[in-house]
Each structure stands twice: as structure tokens, then as C-alpha cells.
Design a protein around this motif. Structure first.
Motif, mmCIF file in Angstrom:
data_model
loop_
_atom_site.group_PDB
_atom_site.id
_atom_site.type_symbol
_atom_site.label_atom_id
_atom_site.label_comp_id
_atom_site.label_asym_id
_atom_site.label_seq_id
_atom_site.Cartn_x
_atom_site.Cartn_y
_atom_site.Cartn_z
ATOM 1 N N LEU A 68 0.842 -1.198 0.000
ATOM 2 C CA LEU A 68 0.000 0.000 0.000
ATOM 3 C C LEU A 68 0.880 1.252 0.000
ATOM 4 O O LEU A 68 1.620 1.495 0.947
ATOM 5 N N PRO A 69 0.815 2.082 -1.055
ATOM 6 C CA PRO A 69 1.640 3.296 -1.101
ATOM 7 C C PRO A 69 1.116 4.373 -0.159
ATOM 8 O O PRO A 69 -0.077 4.440 0.131
ATOM 9 N N PHE A 70 2.014 5.234 0.284
ATOM 10 C CA PHE A 70 1.640 6.346 1.148
ATOM 11 C C PHE A 70 2.307 7.640 0.675
ATOM 12 O O PHE A 70 1.645 8.599 0.333
ATOM 13 N N ILE A 71 3.629 7.661 0.670
ATOM 14 C CA ILE A 71 4.390 8.844 0.242
ATOM 15 C C ILE A 71 5.435 8.381 -0.774
ATOM 16 O O ILE A 71 5.927 7.262 -0.692
ATOM 17 N N LYS A 77 11.865 16.148 -14.354
ATOM 18 C CA LYS A 77 12.665 16.969 -15.260
ATOM 19 C C LYS A 77 12.890 18.388 -14.736
ATOM 20 O O LYS A 77 14.008 18.892 -14.761
ATOM 21 N N ASN A 78 11.821 19.030 -14.251
ATOM 22 C CA ASN A 78 11.916 20.430 -13.859
ATOM 23 C C ASN A 78 11.670 20.701 -12.384
ATOM 24 O O ASN A 78 11.555 21.857 -11.988
ATOM 25 N N PHE A 79 11.544 19.658 -11.585
ATOM 26 C CA PHE A 79 11.243 19.852 -10.168
ATOM 27 C C PHE A 79 11.492 18.577 -9.370
ATOM 28 O O PHE A 79 11.640 17.496 -9.931
ATOM 29 N N ILE A 80 11.512 18.760 -8.055
ATOM 30 C CA ILE A 80 11.496 17.629 -7.126
ATOM 31 C C ILE A 80 10.048 17.495 -6.680
ATOM 32 O O ILE A 80 9.387 18.497 -6.387
ATOM 33 N N ALA A 81 9.544 16.284 -6.642
ATOM 34 C CA ALA A 81 8.142 16.055 -6.286
ATOM 35 C C ALA A 81 8.027 15.247 -5.005
ATOM 36 O O ALA A 81 8.804 14.322 -4.756
ATOM 37 N N LEU A 82 7.030 15.624 -4.216
ATOM 38 C CA LEU A 82 6.631 14.872 -3.026
ATOM 39 C C LEU A 82 5.182 14.465 -3.251
ATOM 40 O O LEU A 82 4.317 15.325 -3.441
ATOM 41 N N TYR A 83 4.939 13.162 -3.288
ATOM 42 C CA TYR A 83 3.583 12.633 -3.449
ATOM 43 C C TYR A 83 3.136 12.137 -2.079
ATOM 44 O O TYR A 83 3.800 11.302 -1.485
ATOM 45 N N HIS A 84 2.021 12.664 -1.605
ATOM 46 C CA HIS A 84 1.511 12.295 -0.279
ATOM 47 C C HIS A 84 0.044 11.922 -0.448
ATOM 48 O O HIS A 84 -0.804 12.799 -0.628
ATOM 49 N N MET A 85 -0.253 10.631 -0.406
ATOM 50 C CA MET A 85 -1.617 10.165 -0.643
ATOM 51 C C MET A 85 -2.592 10.676 0.417
ATOM 52 O O MET A 85 -3.778 10.807 0.163
ATOM 53 N N CYS A 115 0.438 15.560 -5.326
ATOM 54 C CA CYS A 115 1.820 15.895 -5.673
ATOM 55 C C CYS A 115 2.127 17.351 -5.353
ATOM 56 O O CYS A 115 1.438 18.253 -5.816
ATOM 57 N N ILE A 116 3.184 17.554 -4.576
ATOM 58 C CA ILE A 116 3.685 18.902 -4.317
ATOM 59 C C ILE A 116 4.964 19.039 -5.132
ATOM 60 O O ILE A 116 5.873 18.210 -5.008
ATOM 61 N N ARG A 117 5.017 20.060 -5.979
ATOM 62 C CA ARG A 117 6.175 20.272 -6.846
ATOM 63 C C ARG A 117 7.054 21.383 -6.286
ATOM 64 O O ARG A 117 6.555 22.463 -5.961
ATOM 65 N N PHE A 118 8.347 21.093 -6.188
ATOM 66 C CA PHE A 118 9.316 22.081 -5.715
ATOM 67 C C PHE A 118 10.242 22.422 -6.873
ATOM 68 O O PHE A 118 11.172 21.676 -7.184
ATOM 69 N N LYS A 119 9.984 23.564 -7.509
ATOM 70 C CA LYS A 119 10.808 24.003 -8.638
ATOM 71 C C LYS A 119 12.042 24.749 -8.150
ATOM 72 O O LYS A 119 13.078 24.722 -8.792
ATOM 73 N N LYS A 120 11.923 25.433 -7.026
ATOM 74 C CA LYS A 120 13.059 26.147 -6.437
ATOM 75 C C LYS A 120 13.541 25.319 -5.250
ATOM 76 O O LYS A 120 13.022 25.436 -4.135
ATOM 77 N N ILE A 121 14.537 24.495 -5.501
ATOM 78 C CA ILE A 121 14.945 23.516 -4.490
ATOM 79 C C ILE A 121 15.566 24.147 -3.247
ATOM 80 O O ILE A 121 15.615 23.522 -2.206
#
Length: 151
Positions: A68-71, A77-85, A115-121
Motif C-alpha cells: 500500500l503506497p503512502f508517500i 525533469k523540472n522539479f522535485i516532487a513529493l507525493y503524499h496520498m 503531488c507537491i512540486r518544488f521548482k526552487k529547491i
């Protein structure tokens, strides 16, 4: 952008040099704060934090062989992503995130359903992510997941 890496260490080796520090800090933030029971592994071509079959034998309804996925976290390509179900499944958690995010970042919250996208790391709000990760236990996640299946 899914990776073909089979291990977390292999995935980390693929991270572009300019993102390695921020991505590693994001991973450490999750590892230090995620409730007991979640396990780190490669999941859907990303680094995932899942409920293992030893805790939830039914696995993910879309593919029961998978835990079961959670995070998950990934370098796109253009960002770091955090996926939080949890922010997709629990409206109160999404509301909390929307109200807290501006207190921790000058950037506008850039997100999809989970999905939270972080373009400015250099502006990733690690303290907020630490708090977010702590908000749902394995037991609560399983209960929320099963409730959504029964609807």
C-alpha cells in the motif's frame, strides 16, 4: 519521469548533481519523521514509503502484489516532487497544508491531487514536510484507505 532503478541507492545515484543535497535532505526529513511501520523502497519508479505486506497483506487494490503506497519522492525533469496520498484522501489534511504552507515558504504552493512540486529547491520547507509526514500513522492510513474503498 520514472526511474528504472531497482534500489534506493541506485535511484539516489541518478539524481542530478545540482539536486543531490536538497533531495537527500528531503529524504532524511521523511525518514526522521515518518511514523513507525512505513518502509522505504522503490515504488512506481520513485522512492516510496509504503505499508508493507507484513502489516497490510491485501496490498494496493490496483495491484495487490504491491504494498500500500503512502508517500513517494522523485526527481522530475523540472522539479522535485513529493507525493503524499494522505493530502488526496483526507480533505482536512489538505486544508491544513494550504493554511500552513504560506507560513513556511515565500513560493506559492504548486501541487496536483497528491503531488507537491518544488521548482526552487533552495526553498523546500523541510520543517513543514517533517510535520506533514508525522500526521498519519500506519493504522490511520490503512483505515482511511479502506474507508475510501468502501465508498
Amino acid at each position: 519521469m520514472q526511474s528504472t532503478a531497482n534500489t534506493v541507492s541506485a535511484y539516489l545515484e541518478e539524481i542530478p548533481e545540482e539536486r543531490k543535497i536538497a533531495f537527500s535532505k528531503l529524504r532524511e526529513t521523511i525518514l526522521e519523521n515518518i511514523p513507525k511501520g512505513f518502509v522505504e523502497q522503490i515504488s512506481y519508479g520513485m522512492i516510496g514509503y509504503v505499508v508493507p505486506h507484513s502489516i497490510y497483506p491485501n496490498g494496493y487494490h490496483c495491484e495487490p502484489k504491491l504494498p500500500l503506497p503512502f508517500i513517494a519522492i522523485s526527481s522530475q525533469k523540472n522539479f522535485i516532487a513529493l507525493y503524499h496520498m494522505g493530502i488526496y484522501a483526507k480533505p482536512e489534511l489538505l486544508n491544513w497544508l494550504n493554511s500552513e504552507y504560506p507560513k513556511h515558504s515565500k513560493q506559492k504552493l504548486d501541487m496536483g491531487k497528491s503531488c507537491i512540486r518544488f521548482k526552487k529547491i533552495d526553498q523546500i520547507p523541510f520543517d513543514l514536510i517533517a510535520e506533514l509526514v508525522q500526521k498519519i500513522s500506519v493504522k490511520e492510513w490503512i483505515s482511511s484507505y479502506e474507508s475510501s474503498l468502501n465508498k
